[in-house]
Scaffold this motif. Structure first.
Motif, PDB file in Angstrom:
ATOM      1  N   GLU A 131      -4.029  -0.355  -5.916  1.00  0.00           N
ATOM      2  CA  GLU A 131      -2.864   0.037  -5.538  1.00  0.00           C
ATOM      3  C   GLU A 131      -1.942   0.229  -6.932  1.00  0.00           C
ATOM      4  O   GLU A 131      -1.216   1.023  -7.233  1.00  0.00           O
ATOM      5  N   TYR A 150       0.640  -1.420   0.053  1.00  0.00           N
ATOM      6  CA  TYR A 150       0.124   0.122   0.181  1.00  0.00           C
ATOM      7  C   TYR A 150       0.891   1.173   0.141  1.00  0.00           C
ATOM      8  O   TYR A 150       1.815   1.221   0.657  1.00  0.00           O
ATOM      9  N   HIS A 151       0.404   2.087  -0.856  1.00  0.00           N
ATOM     10  CA  HIS A 151       0.974   3.525  -0.708  1.00  0.00           C
ATOM     11  C   HIS A 151       0.869   4.295   0.574  1.00  0.00           C
ATOM     12  O   HIS A 151       1.722   5.082   0.947  1.00  0.00           O
ATOM     13  N   ASP A 152      -0.290   4.102   1.171  1.00  0.00           N
ATOM     14  CA  ASP A 152      -0.473   4.643   2.432  1.00  0.00           C
ATOM     15  C   ASP A 152      -0.128   3.629   3.779  1.00  0.00           C
ATOM     16  O   ASP A 152      -0.867   2.564   3.798  1.00  0.00           O
TER      17      ASP A 152
END
Length: 392
Positions: free
Chosen positions: A137, A85-87
């Motif tokens: 994603e 995940y980018h977050d």
């Protein structure tokens, strides 16, 4: 000492999950670990009864939206496997997490298309769904890359795959592909979606890779079998994910606290095939003919059939081929057959007689004669040479 009872909660009908499970098996076979493994008989992950599981540990696919809630507070070690995940806040808390690096998967596909000389790009994803967060994603990674590099790009999520809606969905896909400025390189979020692109290009008579170059993700052998045009695909590090997950669970069963561990596993590489090997062509006749040859070149087609498909006379088509490729149509058909035969000899393990038939040679003896003439060796010598090269 009794073996530990371990539940593997995966949907092994998917190639990615099978590869992760294979990695777990490789770890077990390379160590003295004794595990009694539980999986559903139909190889599907089911979370509903997991709290009644009287075992010692779990390795689960956390791309399944039911997994985090079903496995929280289970009071036995749990190792999560899933997409990155980018977050950072999107990762589940309190469990070790082994992730395929979605951003690097997409970057590898994009860099390959850049290397082919393409300047326009597109992404074929999936509609948002709780069970396909990994697809969102990958789409996010694509958007970030093209925004950073300020290149021409578009995203199409299409429709979910279903038998009832497939006719309409493929018409929409053909319309999207037809409207795209060309040439264009397209990254598909999976090989399954890439295969749909290849089908739509055939229906829409769009040349692959001269007009549309395609890269998938998964390196799924099934997708290769179901397409006439071999598919370029990014190879995930799924087996390494399985090995790492098994190692972490082994550590946890020995009392080691791994709850804060997070590992991003990069892709193994990219399997480059015809679908992405873009090279510009000036003649639309040669482009159209090449697309036809890639689909049917191993089925015994002749120059006249190619010319009929293109809609010009044999003489005109031959002139275009000599001007553009410095080869005759027959020579291009023969090269396609030989390239296919070489790939099968090197990688399939199929009998040479079967390969000769599959590649459109009238007999094994004729394939031998062509190999001697073109390569100054026999198919058997080519196989031996490939084995020797591969071993060094």
């Amino acid at each position: 000492m009794n073996p530990h009872r371990i539940a593997l909660l995966f949907n092994a009908n998917k190639v990615y999950d099978r590869q992760v499970i294979a990695g777990i098996g490789l770890y077990l076979n390379s160590t003295r670990v004794e595990w009694d493994l539980f999986m559903e008989e139909d190889f599907r992950s089911r979370m509903r009864d997991i709290r009644q599981f009287r075992g010692d540990g779990v390795i689960a696919d956390f791309d399944d939206p039911e997994a985090p809630d079903a496995l929280c507070d289970l009071h036995i070690p749990v190792v999560a496997v899933g997409g990155s995940y980018h977050d950072p806040a999107a990762y589940p808390a309190g469990v070790p997490y082994i992730a395929t690096d979605n951003a690097r998967l997409v970057r590898l596909a994009y860099d390959h298309l850049i290397e082919q000389g393409l300047g326009r790009f597109a992404f074929y994803g999936l509609p948002p769904h709780p069970g396909s967060r990994w697809a969102q994603e990958r789409e996010h990674a694509f958007r970030a890359i093209v925004e950073e590099e300020a290149v021409e790009a578009t995203v199409y999520e299409g429709s979910p795959t279903s038998a009832g809606g497939w006719g309409e969905a493929v018409e929409e896909l053909v319309a999207w592909l037809t409207a795209l400025p060309k040439p264009v390189g397209i990254i598909a979020t999976t090989d399954a979606r890439a295969r749909q692109l290849l089908q739509a290009c055939v229906i829409g008579e769009i040349a692959v890779p001269e007009q549309v170059a395609i890269v998938g993700i998964d390196n799924d052998p099934m997708a290769q079998l179901l397409t006439r045009i071999p598919l370029t695909s990014v190879i995930q590090g799924a087996e390494e994910m399985g090995r790492t997950a098994a190692h972490l669970l082994h550590q946890m069963l020995r009392g080691v606290d791994c709850s804060a561990t997070r590992v991003l596993v990069p892709p193994v590489g990219i399997n480059v095939q015809v679908s992405s090997r873009y090279h510009p062509m000036r003649s639309p006749h040669v482009m159209r003919a090449s697309h036809y040859i890639r689909q049917y070149g191993c089925l015994g087609i002749k120059t006249e059939q190619v010319a009929d498909y293109v809609g010009v006379s044999r003489t005109v088509l031959e002139e275009h081929f000599k001007r553009e490729l410095k080869q005759t149509v027959h020579q291009v058909i023969l090269k396609h057959k030989l390239d296919t035969a070489c790939d099968l000899i090197a990688n399939s393990g199929a009998p040479l007689a079967d390969i000769a038939l599959r590649c459109g040679f009238t007999s094994l003896q004729y394939m031998y004669a062509v190999f001697r003439r073109e390569y100054d060796c026999t198919p058997r010598q080519y196989l031996d040479l490939h084995r020797t090269t591969g071993a060094t």
